[in-house]
Scaffold this motif. Structure first.
Motif, PDB file in Angstrom:
ATOM      1  N   LEU A  16      41.396  27.369  18.479  1.00  0.00           N
ATOM      2  CA  LEU A  16      40.753  28.564  17.932  1.00  0.00           C
ATOM      3  C   LEU A  16      39.289  28.661  18.351  1.00  0.00           C
ATOM      4  CD1 LEU A  16      40.797  31.042  16.036  1.00  0.00           C
ATOM      5  CD2 LEU A  16      40.232  29.480  14.156  1.00  0.00           C
ATOM      6  N   LEU A  17      38.533  27.585  18.125  1.00  0.00           N
ATOM      7  CA  LEU A  17      37.097  27.623  18.394  1.00  0.00           C
ATOM      8  C   LEU A  17      36.795  27.715  19.887  1.00  0.00           C
ATOM      9  CD1 LEU A  17      35.788  24.993  15.809  1.00  0.00           C
ATOM     10  CD2 LEU A  17      35.613  27.476  15.671  1.00  0.00           C
ATOM     11  N   ASN A  18      37.522  26.978  20.703  1.00  0.00           N
ATOM     12  CA  ASN A  18      37.232  26.982  22.132  1.00  0.00           C
ATOM     13  C   ASN A  18      37.779  28.220  22.831  1.00  0.00           C
ATOM     14  OD1 ASN A  18      35.822  24.325  23.003  1.00  0.00           O
ATOM     15  ND2 ASN A  18      37.379  23.661  21.557  1.00  0.00           N
ATOM     16  N   SER A  19      38.811  28.839  22.272  1.00  0.00           N
ATOM     17  CA  SER A  19      39.257  30.131  22.799  1.00  0.00           C
ATOM     18  C   SER A  19      38.180  31.182  22.582  1.00  0.00           C
ATOM     19  CB  SER A  19      40.563  30.556  22.128  1.00  0.00           C
ATOM     20  OG  SER A  19      41.609  29.656  22.419  1.00  0.00           O
ATOM     21  N   MET A  20      37.590  31.149  21.398  1.00  0.00           N
ATOM     22  CA  MET A  20      36.485  32.063  21.108  1.00  0.00           C
ATOM     23  C   MET A  20      35.298  31.786  22.027  1.00  0.00           C
ATOM     24  SD  MET A  20      34.201  32.392  17.638  1.00  0.00           S
ATOM     25  CE  MET A  20      33.520  30.763  17.951  1.00  0.00           C
ATOM     26  N   ALA A  21      34.974  30.494  22.198  1.00  0.00           N
ATOM     27  CA  ALA A  21      33.845  30.129  23.055  1.00  0.00           C
ATOM     28  C   ALA A  21      34.099  30.551  24.496  1.00  0.00           C
ATOM     29  CB  ALA A  21      33.597  28.625  22.976  1.00  0.00           C
ATOM     30  N   LYS A  39      28.288  27.188  29.808  1.00  0.00           N
ATOM     31  CA  LYS A  39      29.599  27.572  30.340  1.00  0.00           C
ATOM     32  C   LYS A  39      30.333  26.368  30.924  1.00  0.00           C
ATOM     33  CE  LYS A  39      28.590  32.437  31.208  1.00  0.00           C
ATOM     34  NZ  LYS A  39      28.598  33.553  32.191  1.00  0.00           N
ATOM     35  N   ASN A  40      29.607  25.458  31.562  1.00  0.00           N
ATOM     36  CA  ASN A  40      30.242  24.236  32.057  1.00  0.00           C
ATOM     37  C   ASN A  40      30.705  23.355  30.904  1.00  0.00           C
ATOM     38  OD1 ASN A  40      29.957  23.585  35.223  1.00  0.00           O
ATOM     39  ND2 ASN A  40      28.294  24.946  34.583  1.00  0.00           N
ATOM     40  N   ASP A  45      35.207  21.260  27.469  1.00  0.00           N
ATOM     41  CA  ASP A  45      35.854  21.210  26.150  1.00  0.00           C
ATOM     42  C   ASP A  45      37.263  21.798  26.196  1.00  0.00           C
ATOM     43  OD1 ASP A  45      33.640  20.019  25.081  1.00  0.00           O
ATOM     44  OD2 ASP A  45      32.844  21.830  24.140  1.00  0.00           O
ATOM     45  N   ILE A  46      37.465  22.833  26.997  1.00  0.00           N
ATOM     46  CA  ILE A  46      38.796  23.440  27.108  1.00  0.00           C
ATOM     47  C   ILE A  46      39.778  22.455  27.737  1.00  0.00           C
ATOM     48  CG2 ILE A  46      40.125  25.216  28.322  1.00  0.00           C
ATOM     49  CD1 ILE A  46      37.770  27.095  27.897  1.00  0.00           C
ATOM     50  N   ILE A  47      39.341  21.728  28.758  1.00  0.00           N
ATOM     51  CA  ILE A  47      40.211  20.735  29.399  1.00  0.00           C
ATOM     52  C   ILE A  47      40.629  19.668  28.395  1.00  0.00           C
ATOM     53  CG2 ILE A  47      40.322  18.928  31.161  1.00  0.00           C
ATOM     54  CD1 ILE A  47      38.447  20.642  32.868  1.00  0.00           C
ATOM     55  N   VAL A  48      39.666  19.182  27.610  1.00  0.00           N
ATOM     56  CA  VAL A  48      39.982  18.166  26.597  1.00  0.00           C
ATOM     57  C   VAL A  48      40.920  18.739  25.541  1.00  0.00           C
ATOM     58  CG1 VAL A  48      39.012  16.654  24.824  1.00  0.00           C
ATOM     59  CG2 VAL A  48      37.816  16.945  26.984  1.00  0.00           C
ATOM     60  N   THR A  49      40.702  19.991  25.154  1.00  0.00           N
ATOM     61  CA  THR A  49      41.572  20.639  24.163  1.00  0.00           C
ATOM     62  C   THR A  49      43.012  20.679  24.654  1.00  0.00           C
ATOM     63  OG1 THR A  49      39.753  22.020  23.344  1.00  0.00           O
ATOM     64  CG2 THR A  49      41.995  22.756  22.865  1.00  0.00           C
TER      65      THR A  49
END
Length: 306
Positions: A16-21, A39-40, A45-49
């Motif tokens: 939820l949070l990283n989709s928003m980010a 942005k990097n 964070d998305i990769i880790v998610t």
């Protein structure tokens, strides 16, 4: 089951949070080095998610031996690379804030240039992948003589792999503490400079002062709580792995390392909160997104009636 349960609870919040980010970072232009670093950081964070479900599957030890080796050889190094990319970028963001607030003349320097920001961000990815990720993948090439190896990834490393593992862990641990010192010094100087500016202007706005102190305190707490525990236990645990040092309770050393790694992973849920407090463009975009979503809701929903 405790660690997999924690990761399972973390995953929906992180999505939820990283989709928003990610949505906000796509719609906010890169007008400053801060936005380039942010942005990097979002990408890392998305990769880790996305790797959390794999982490849960791995921790349950229910997969075949081939999956376990694939995880140890390729997926685990990717996760650690992303962790140290996040640490590096948080250090760069701290330095960027320091130059803009404590040293305003630094805005004209090359380190405040967008091209510099992109180059240094790309260099961090390339250096960490080339010096830690790829060598680890190459030297994790041993096939143990057991039918179902689970647990430590050290069973897949030969003598060279074990030596490399120890050297990488010690080097990255020292690197973290250097970045930690940089983050602490930068934000302490930022807080002092902002409070001093209030005094020089004769402002009695105690609310603004408290807000500034809260931001500085929040960044330091998030950084130390997220990454500090893991780096406190990582080197003793590594010596236990590579030197076969016997402890009375080896399992507790393993649990401490895994719990520290969970805290480091949980940083992906705390970063979007920092974006909101530290980046005006980010917070304004989030507020605009929430307002637009509210405007699109039916009137009877907004009024609480049916």
């Amino acid at each position: 089951m405790f660690i997999p349960a924690l990761y399972s609870l973390l995953f929906p919040i992180a999505v939820l949070l990283n989709s928003m980010a990610a949505w906000v970072s796509v719609h906010v232009p890169s007008t400053s080095t801060f936005m380039v670093y942010l942005k990097n950081l979002v990408l890392s964070d998305i990769i880790v998610t996305l790797m959390i479900p794999v982490e849960v599957f791995q921790e349950l030890h229910t997969g075949p031996p081939a999956f376990h080796m694939f995880y140890c050889r390729y997926l685990s190094p990717v996760k650690y690379i992303c962790m140290y990319i996040s640490i590096s970028l948080m250090g760069l963001i701290s330095l960027d804030r320091f130059l803009k607030i404590v040293q305003p003349c630094g805005q004209t320097q090359c380190c405040q240039n967008l091209l510099f920001g992109r180059l240094i961000s790309a260099s961090i990815w390339v250096i960490l992948i080339a010096t830690t990720g790829l060598p680890t993948m190459v030297l994790t090439n041993r096939y143990p003589n057991v039918s179902n190896p689970v647990g430590s990834c050290m069973v897949y490393k030969g003598v060279q792999g074990v030596t490399l593992h120890e050297g990488v862990i010690i080097t990255l641990n020292l690197y973290f503490w250097l970045v930690c010192v940089l983050v602490v010094v930068c934000y302490m100087c930022i807080g002092k400079a902002v409070v001093q500016s209030f005094r020089n202007s004769g402002s009695n706005n105690s609310q603004a002062k408290q807000k500034t102190k809260l931001r500085v305190f929040l960044v330091l707490v998030v950084f130390l709580v997220s990454f500090g525990p893991y780096h406190l236990v990582r080197i003793p645990y590594t010596f236990q792995q590579t030197k076969r040092v016997a402890f009375c309770r080896d399992e507790w050393s393993h649990y401490a390392k895994e719990l520290g790694l969970f805290f480091a992973t949980a940083n992906i849920c705390l970063d979007p909160i920092l974006y909101f407090f530290l980046c005006r463009e980010f917070s304004e975009k989030v507020k605009s997104m929430i307002k637009d979503a509210g405007d699109r809701m039916p009137k009877n929903w907004r009024s609480g009636t049916t």
